[in-house]
Scaffold this active site. Sequence first.
Site, short mmCIF file in Angstrom:
data_model
loop_
_atom_site.label_atom_id
_atom_site.label_comp_id
_atom_site.label_asym_id
_atom_site.label_seq_id
_atom_site.Cartn_x
_atom_site.Cartn_y
_atom_site.Cartn_z
N LYS A 255 8.53 -17.50 -63.02
CA LYS A 255 8.28 -18.60 -62.05
C LYS A 255 7.94 -19.82 -63.12
O LYS A 255 7.44 -19.42 -64.18
CB LYS A 255 7.27 -18.18 -60.98
N ASP B 38 -0.27 -14.07 -59.08
CA ASP B 38 0.97 -14.40 -59.22
C ASP B 38 2.02 -13.26 -58.70
O ASP B 38 3.00 -13.46 -58.66
CB ASP B 38 1.29 -14.54 -60.75
#
Length: 325
Positions: A17, A151
């Site tokens: 990401k 995350d």
Amino acid sequence: MTAQPAPRIATVRVPAKVNLALRVGAPDPGSGYHPLATVFHAVDLTDEVTVRRARRFSLEVTGRFTEGVPADETNLAWQAVVLLRHHYRQACGVRTPLPVAITLEKNIPVAGGMAGGSADAAGALLAANEVWGNELTIEDLRDIAAELGADVPFALLGGNALGLGRGDELSTVLARGQLHWVFCVSPEGLSTPEVYRAFDRLTGWDQGPTVDTIEAWEAPPEPPEDLLQALRSGDAVEVGQHLENALQEAAVELQPGLRETLAAGADVGALAGIVSGSGPTIALLASSHDHALDISVGMAALRPEVQVFTATGPAPGARVVERTG
Ligand code: C5P
């Protein structure tokens, strides 16, 4: 529960990401965690996590980035399967799943600000759930993911998402089209807690709240509305104008060479450049696939010590790509 027999081996592909916006509030005095308002964007730079039934737990690391990845119980992917097993015991009564051997094929830079370790943990959860008979739902896996790290839930979800709280309260963001990226990976990684500590020093949050700062201290960061609007429009130039990262200054202070990489990105014509998450990977935005290739050639010439990759987003979250046996 599924009617299909559980496979012996399952492989999951899971994305890296970049945070298109990362707004960070003052740390919670209890936990030290910082409240975030962030926009996650998954890209098609992926790790593959294979889990197979075995006599004992083990972990092997293969692929492009193996250095600095622990191959033991301290790896977040190992911790993920141990935590999942614990939940199986609680949710499914007496049946304790057999141990598993984990293989990580790492293509996501290590300690790079692209959540590679979190991606591997998400992949391990999904793959182990497969070989243990899919007893837990995706919602259960999301809750377990949040216990592992801020995350990890996004690596399961993928796409574009607004993250509030610690970054683990996710909602999907509507966006049009694809974004083309060039990722510039420094030879040295950065430690996320260290970047947050540098951030606290730079902002003065490390001094604790005062009568002058108490209001700002207690206000959670606001979602980045202009960026969300730019994503809806699908205009990469506009998205580029609204990229932001509150941790960038801290990452650059810890690795001053990042300033040169950002400047080189501007010199070779990137639409915008930003530190990815807590860094040190730099994400350069391009207007097309060909533009990304041009930028990567230019960056390789200007910053030969930096490894360069092109990627596209949004990419899907963790998904099973192979089942055997
Ligand atoms: O959640 P994760 O394990 O990825 O976070 C690593 C470290 O980064 C935490 O231990 C904390 O020091 C810092 N962090 C933070 N606030 C967040 C996310 C991470 O302070 N929202």
